[in-house]
Design a protein around this motif. Sequence first.
Motif, PDB file in Angstrom:
ATOM      1  N   ARG A   1       0.808  -1.212   0.000  1.00 49.32           N
ATOM      2  CA  ARG A   1       0.000   0.000   0.000  1.00 49.32           C
ATOM      3  C   ARG A   1       0.850   1.275   0.000  1.00 49.32           C
ATOM      4  O   ARG A   1       0.356   2.355  -0.320  1.00 49.32           O
ATOM      5  N   CYS A   2       2.141   1.163   0.377  1.00 46.63           N
ATOM      6  CA  CYS A   2       2.987   2.359   0.403  1.00 46.63           C
ATOM      7  C   CYS A   2       4.450   1.935   0.362  1.00 46.63           C
ATOM      8  O   CYS A   2       4.817   0.895   0.933  1.00 46.63           O
ATOM      9  N   ARG A   3       5.261   2.753  -0.337  1.00 46.14           N
ATOM     10  CA  ARG A   3       6.691   2.484  -0.417  1.00 46.14           C
ATOM     11  C   ARG A   3       7.430   3.759  -0.011  1.00 46.14           C
ATOM     12  O   ARG A   3       7.171   4.845  -0.536  1.00 46.14           O
ATOM     13  N   ILE A   4       8.362   3.625   0.956  1.00 44.00           N
ATOM     14  CA  ILE A   4       9.114   4.766   1.469  1.00 44.00           C
ATOM     15  C   ILE A   4      10.574   4.594   1.069  1.00 44.00           C
ATOM     16  O   ILE A   4      11.215   3.609   1.452  1.00 44.00           O
ATOM     17  N   SER A   5      11.093   5.516   0.318  1.00 46.67           N
ATOM     18  CA  SER A   5      12.485   5.427  -0.118  1.00 46.67           C
ATOM     19  C   SER A   5      13.388   5.966   0.978  1.00 46.67           C
ATOM     20  O   SER A   5      12.968   6.770   1.817  1.00 46.67           O
ATOM     21  N   PRO A   6      14.680   5.563   1.001  1.00 42.02           N
ATOM     22  CA  PRO A   6      15.585   6.036   2.066  1.00 42.02           C
ATOM     23  C   PRO A   6      15.773   7.543   2.044  1.00 42.02           C
ATOM     24  O   PRO A   6      16.038   8.150   3.084  1.00 42.02           O
ATOM     25  N   ALA A   7      15.616   8.173   0.888  1.00 39.11           N
ATOM     26  CA  ALA A   7      15.800   9.618   0.814  1.00 39.11           C
ATOM     27  C   ALA A   7      14.748  10.364   1.625  1.00 39.11           C
ATOM     28  O   ALA A   7      14.946  11.525   1.985  1.00 39.11           O
ATOM     29  N   ALA A   8      13.621   9.714   1.925  1.00 42.67           N
ATOM     30  CA  ALA A   8      12.545  10.374   2.642  1.00 42.67           C
ATOM     31  C   ALA A   8      12.836  10.521   4.127  1.00 42.67           C
ATOM     32  O   ALA A   8      12.269  11.396   4.779  1.00 42.67           O
ATOM     33  N   TYR A   9      13.709   9.663   4.683  1.00 44.76           N
ATOM     34  CA  TYR A   9      13.948   9.742   6.117  1.00 44.76           C
ATOM     35  C   TYR A   9      15.424   9.919   6.492  1.00 44.76           C
ATOM     36  O   TYR A   9      15.735  10.261   7.637  1.00 44.76           O
ATOM     37  N   LEU A  10      16.353   9.642   5.562  1.00 45.19           N
ATOM     38  CA  LEU A  10      17.768   9.835   5.859  1.00 45.19           C
ATOM     39  C   LEU A  10      18.159  11.278   5.569  1.00 45.19           C
ATOM     40  O   LEU A  10      17.878  11.808   4.491  1.00 45.19           O
ATOM     41  N   ASN A  11      18.814  11.911   6.526  1.00 44.70           N
ATOM     42  CA  ASN A  11      19.236  13.296   6.333  1.00 44.70           C
ATOM     43  C   ASN A  11      20.389  13.393   5.348  1.00 44.70           C
ATOM     44  O   ASN A  11      20.490  14.347   4.581  1.00 44.70           O
ATOM     45  N   SER A  12      21.256  12.390   5.362  1.00 40.29           N
ATOM     46  CA  SER A  12      22.387  12.370   4.439  1.00 40.29           C
ATOM     47  C   SER A  12      21.996  11.627   3.177  1.00 40.29           C
ATOM     48  O   SER A  12      20.992  10.896   3.159  1.00 40.29           O
ATOM     49  N   PRO A  13      22.753  11.792   2.104  1.00 45.32           N
ATOM     50  CA  PRO A  13      22.449  11.044   0.880  1.00 45.32           C
ATOM     51  C   PRO A  13      22.441   9.547   1.137  1.00 45.32           C
ATOM     52  O   PRO A  13      23.269   9.033   1.896  1.00 45.32           O
ATOM     53  N   PRO A  14      21.515   8.805   0.537  1.00 46.45           N
ATOM     54  CA  PRO A  14      21.452   7.356   0.750  1.00 46.45           C
ATOM     55  C   PRO A  14      22.766   6.685   0.397  1.00 46.45           C
ATOM     56  O   PRO A  14      23.446   7.056  -0.552  1.00 46.45           O
ATOM     57  N   SER A  15      23.121   5.689   1.206  1.00 48.24           N
ATOM     58  CA  SER A  15      24.351   4.933   0.996  1.00 48.24           C
ATOM     59  C   SER A  15      24.033   3.460   1.040  1.00 48.24           C
ATOM     60  O   SER A  15      23.164   3.021   1.799  1.00 48.24           O
ATOM     61  N   SER A  16      24.769   2.716   0.235  1.00 45.94           N
ATOM     62  CA  SER A  16      24.530   1.272   0.208  1.00 45.94           C
ATOM     63  C   SER A  16      24.957   0.617   1.509  1.00 45.94           C
ATOM     64  O   SER A  16      24.591  -0.526   1.780  1.00 45.94           O
ATOM     65  N   ASN A  17      25.716   1.340   2.327  1.00 47.35           N
ATOM     66  CA  ASN A  17      26.174   0.776   3.596  1.00 47.35           C
ATOM     67  C   ASN A  17      25.247   1.112   4.756  1.00 47.35           C
ATOM     68  O   ASN A  17      25.430   0.607   5.853  1.00 47.35           O
ATOM     69  N   ILE A  18      24.293   1.987   4.540  1.00 48.80           N
ATOM     70  CA  ILE A  18      23.375   2.388   5.614  1.00 48.80           C
ATOM     71  C   ILE A  18      21.953   1.971   5.229  1.00 48.80           C
ATOM     72  O   ILE A  18      21.409   2.437   4.228  1.00 48.80           O
ATOM     73  N   TYR A  19      21.396   1.095   5.999  1.00 49.13           N
ATOM     74  CA  TYR A  19      20.034   0.635   5.756  1.00 49.13           C
ATOM     75  C   TYR A  19      19.456   0.084   7.062  1.00 49.13           C
ATOM     76  O   TYR A  19      20.200  -0.216   8.006  1.00 49.13           O
ATOM     77  N   PRO A  20      18.143  -0.041   7.166  1.00 50.34           N
ATOM     78  CA  PRO A  20      17.533  -0.552   8.408  1.00 50.34           C
ATOM     79  C   PRO A  20      17.812  -2.039   8.594  1.00 50.34           C
ATOM     80  O   PRO A  20      17.743  -2.826   7.636  1.00 50.34           O
ATOM     81  N   VAL A  21      18.128  -2.405   9.811  1.00 53.64           N
ATOM     82  CA  VAL A  21      18.288  -3.824  10.138  1.00 53.64           C
ATOM     83  C   VAL A  21      17.183  -4.308  11.075  1.00 53.64           C
ATOM     84  O   VAL A  21      17.026  -5.514  11.285  1.00 53.64           O
ATOM     85  N   VAL A  22      16.416  -3.379  11.636  1.00 49.88           N
ATOM     86  CA  VAL A  22      15.307  -3.764  12.505  1.00 49.88           C
ATOM     87  C   VAL A  22      14.220  -2.700  12.413  1.00 49.88           C
ATOM     88  O   VAL A  22      14.517  -1.507  12.267  1.00 49.88           O
ATOM     89  N   VAL A  23      12.969  -3.138  12.484  1.00 44.43           N
ATOM     90  CA  VAL A  23      11.813  -2.250  12.493  1.00 44.43           C
ATOM     91  C   VAL A  23      11.013  -2.528  13.763  1.00 44.43           C
ATOM     92  O   VAL A  23      10.763  -3.688  14.102  1.00 44.43           O
ATOM     93  N   ALA A  24      10.622  -1.472  14.455  1.00 49.33           N
ATOM     94  CA  ALA A  24       9.789  -1.610  15.660  1.00 49.33           C
ATOM     95  C   ALA A  24       8.534  -0.774  15.497  1.00 49.33           C
ATOM     96  O   ALA A  24       8.610   0.403  15.132  1.00 49.33           O
ATOM     97  N   ALA A  25       7.374  -1.369  15.746  1.00 45.45           N
ATOM     98  CA  ALA A  25       6.098  -0.660  15.621  1.00 45.45           C
ATOM     99  C   ALA A  25       5.748   0.008  16.944  1.00 45.45           C
ATOM    100  O   ALA A  25       5.958  -0.561  18.018  1.00 45.45           O
ATOM    101  N   ASN A  26       5.211   1.214  16.853  1.00 46.64           N
ATOM    102  CA  ASN A  26       4.726   1.902  18.047  1.00 46.64           C
ATOM    103  C   ASN A  26       3.623   1.047  18.693  1.00 46.64           C
ATOM    104  O   ASN A  26       2.735   0.562  18.000  1.00 46.64           O
ATOM    105  N   PRO A  27       3.647   0.845  20.016  1.00 49.07           N
ATOM    106  CA  PRO A  27       2.668  -0.049  20.652  1.00 49.07           C
ATOM    107  C   PRO A  27       1.251   0.500  20.723  1.00 49.07           C
ATOM    108  O   PRO A  27       0.323  -0.245  21.035  1.00 49.07           O
ATOM    109  N   THR A  28       1.062   1.798  20.432  1.00 48.55           N
ATOM    110  CA  THR A  28      -0.282   2.372  20.500  1.00 48.55           C
ATOM    111  C   THR A  28      -0.707   3.072  19.215  1.00 48.55           C
ATOM    112  O   THR A  28      -1.900   3.194  18.950  1.00 48.55           O
ATOM    113  N   ASP A  29       0.240   3.543  18.429  1.00 54.56           N
ATOM    114  CA  ASP A  29      -0.074   4.246  17.180  1.00 54.56           C
ATOM    115  C   ASP A  29       0.261   3.335  16.002  1.00 54.56           C
ATOM    116  O   ASP A  29       1.435   3.077  15.725  1.00 54.56           O
ATOM    117  N   PRO A  30      -0.734   2.829  15.290  1.00 53.34           N
ATOM    118  CA  PRO A  30      -0.451   1.860  14.221  1.00 53.34           C
ATOM    119  C   PRO A  30       0.310   2.455  13.041  1.00 53.34           C
ATOM    120  O   PRO A  30       0.823   1.701  12.214  1.00 53.34           O
TER     121      PRO A  30
END
Length: 1099
Positions: free
Chosen positions: A1017-1046
């Motif tokens: 339903r949605c795709r978020i590119s790294p440029a949308a949340y990384l302050n620095s230019p995207p790098s192949s060495n920097i990427y998410p290794v874990v995702v945590a969901a807010n326990p009250t805000d979906p």
Amino acid sequence: MSSLSRELVFLILQFLDEEKFKETVHKLEQESGFYFNMKHFEEAVLAGNWEEVERYLSGFTKVDDNRYSMKIFFEIRKQKYLEALDKKERAKAVDILMKDLKVFAAFNEDLFKEITQLLTLENFRENEQLSKYGDTKSARSVMLSELKKLIEANPLFRDKLQFPNLKNSRLRTLINQSLNWQHQLCKNPRPNPDIKTLFYDHSCSQPNGARVASPAPPVMNVMQKPGGFPQLGPHAGTGVITQFQPQATALPGQLTGWMANASNATPISHPAMSTGPLGLAVPPNSATLLKHPASNPHVDYHSADSEHVHKRPRPMGTSEEASIPTAHLPVAYASISRNQHGIDELPKNVAVTLNQGSIVISMDFHPSQPTHLLVGTNVGDIAIWEVSCRERLVHRNFKVWQLSACSALFQSTLVKDPSISVNRVLWSPDGNQFGVAYSKHIVHFYDFNGREDLIQHLEIDAHIGGVNDIAFSQPGKKLCIVTCGDDKTIKVWDAATAEVLYTYEGHEAPVYSICTHSKENIHFIFSTSLDGKIKAWLYDNGGSRVDYIAPGHCCTSMAYSADGTRLFSCASSKDGDTYIVEWNESEGSVKRKYSGFCKRSIGVVQFDTTKSRFLAAGDEFMIKFWDMDNTNLLTTTDADGGLPASPRIRFNSLGSLLAVSTSDNCIKILANVEGFQLLRSLETRLYGASRLVAEAKASTLSPLGTVSAVPGTSIADADRSTQVAQVGALQSGDNRTIADVKPRIVDELLDKSNVWKLAEITEPSQCSSLRLPDNLLTVKATAAAVPQIWQPTSGILMTNETSDANTEEAIHCFALSKNDSYVLSASGGKISLFNMMSFKTMTTFMPPPPAATFLAFHPQDNNIIAIGMDDSSIQIYNVRVDEVKSKLRGHQKRITGLAFSNVLNILISSGADSQLCVWGMNAWDKQGSKFLQIPPGRTSGPVVETKVQFHQDQVQFLVVHESHIAIYEARKLECLKQWVPRDGLVTHATYSCDSQMIYASFTDGSVNVLTATLRLRCRISPAAYLNSPPSSNIYPVVVAANPTDPYQFALGLTDGGVHVVEPLESQGKWGTSPPLENVVGGSITIQPVGNPNSDQPSR
């Protein structure tokens, strides 16, 4: 306790006080809990009689009832402690500290430590806060002033601090009135009767000394006899007391047998008419009161032996032997001849099966949309289904909307046990709202617009304990919510403001159910309690108008027929006996009792009515049906098997569909011919509407806007008949057909499908994101401000023990307990258990090797921990006794994931060997295993982490592998659906807090938002949340969901950074749900999204 019984206690208190039985007075005050005698409390406090102070308080409140009560007990025990210290009685002070004050350590450990340190001081006044402590007498006076303020503010003392304004010797006066009344009925009244006893009804003896029964006078006027009784005490009035005539609100004729009629006001029956206490006496030939009549030994009837004071009056002077002419009895409803209704009219055949995923507790069909089904479950979640296409329109898990507004008692209850269940779900009369009653305190009230979105309208902390039932009513054309609960009360709330309009007290046991109704513009409420008592209330403060015992004496629910003319109840006794009866409203008696139940039903039998013709109940693993006019069982159905012993059932408004709960957490929809036509018609319209959307162009549908095709619609539906069957009224008094609502259905489908487009978030301006700095500040946690760091003032950090191995190579893992009180953590060394409040290390255990690689708390016991090890074993460890209870072996490589299902009572494990295993939580036996289905063209590395997480329903679970994401059914380890990225590898994925979305991260730095059925339903590119230019060495290794805000989640990156991401406030969510999959008709075939035949875009 009924309102009259409560008043009787006050009369007895007054009598005892007048007779100087002081100790007995205060004992009754404390045991009844009706009146808190502040004067007695003050005297005990000032005298330092602490044992009596706490004993007296215990009748009204306990330490942990609320914050006011806790403060009251704390101040009393603190004063007792300080007095012991002041007298240099150290041993006594220590005893008070450990026995009385230690209970408060759990709520404020620092305060308890400070109190303990007073023992080390020669004079506790050296403590700065106690420097102004005077002598004992003045200290008690100061404390008493504070206690009085706390008591007055405490809601548990509400209406208990004021004694009723009674005339002197009111009980004596009532007894004199009764004796005078009895004397008027004597056949041979004596001028100066000799009163020797109150144990028996008075009757003047004949001249020869023989006693005769007192015949009842005629129904006409009763002439006063000369020579009244002498008064029993100096405070009684003089002369013969005239009859007492209560004021009552005028009621419809049908209810005159249940409640007092103002136009027919009559005196309360008196002891001369029966051998028992005051009772709602009615001639035996009316078969009225519910307790063992000779004429029908199978029905429980009420006799004059009842402990309750009945409120149904009898015409003045009517004896028990007299008969009331039938002309004086109102007619409940006209006797209309009915033809025997055919069995074919009943919905008995399975048309649809819905997989709810957790135990169904309550269901309710929409009043005007006959295929919308509202469901509540044992884990607190709610859902709205469109049963014709098996689509779950809405699914919400339980959460408190505003915890700070809830009572301290409710908050502490949630901390002790966060589990919660739905007790009842119910649509409002117009279907624009619905209410949810939960097993702990809370009622939720939602607005529903017929689409996917729900609007949170009201959250009410309604009752102490469970809220057992909810109903709607409209007295004065104002929509009200009626609730009942474990606190033995019924409450009426304004549905717009949540203001309490009425609170009804009088039941002696938890109130189990309520039934609202109106006749002749008179609105009233029936309530039933667990002890089998039935009461009726008007929307006023006049107390209950009915006090009966229902057949079964337990768990009674009541319902009217669809036309509102016939009243039924279903009761299940503690012994398993079940009764469905129809009531004669004009007499308040059982009119007929339906047969066909097993002798020992399991659980509480649920029932429902339909079409003003049929009754249905779930019993003996089947559904049983009766014709309302025939007490014999009409027919049964087992719904193709799989039903629990006492299934939940609910008819739709047309009587064409019947929802039935199953043993495997599903819902079966049974239908008759009309119901099948309804479902088929709606299915056809769904297909026809999707074709209209697919074929429409701007030129043909320009008024509706440009639309795109709805993918996923079954081609097999094209062969179905498009004939629209008339299915009767969609709501009471509405004779429209399905054809009449065709434009609305098509419009809604067009609107839902209108120009669906995958949401692409590529710029920082399209979402809100924030990187957590290395040195966090203390502010609120949002993506617009730096999240709050929680750390005790001591500055202690939670630090794991490490082994000699390279820290970078160590596997780090942690787990939170179910109430967030403790955290388990390991970093290649020993496992540490930390206290989340103080950050202190509680204990360490299990030094390597082997090292822990994954941790999980048991869902029911924080002392039991499942520990995945790097030697491929799973150890079940009991922290309390420091012992490994079981060691599970089935994997070939290290453990990478563990997840418990409290519903299925199993543990799911995953390993670096790409294998899933199922373990039973009772014997910790292996129940099954399966290797992952690696997508074609993909290879799995030698050591690849596989994570598992249960859906909120605890039946399906998410599997995360670097090559794909999949949804599995836990019991059979069956892969239901698989999502394969077009390129790149999956690094992690997790459910949102409501399990309606899945957040997945990838090695290219992007994040995908998928539905719970793995549709993008949605795709978020790294440029949308990384302050620095995207790098192949920097990427998410874990995702945590807010326990009250979906819609909020956090990303942990390879560079050690943590980002919080959420949609823009103007958007509120991540894109929109893609067009619905085809689930119309038979079984669902699920294809991976990455499959070439899928029209859903892949990565």
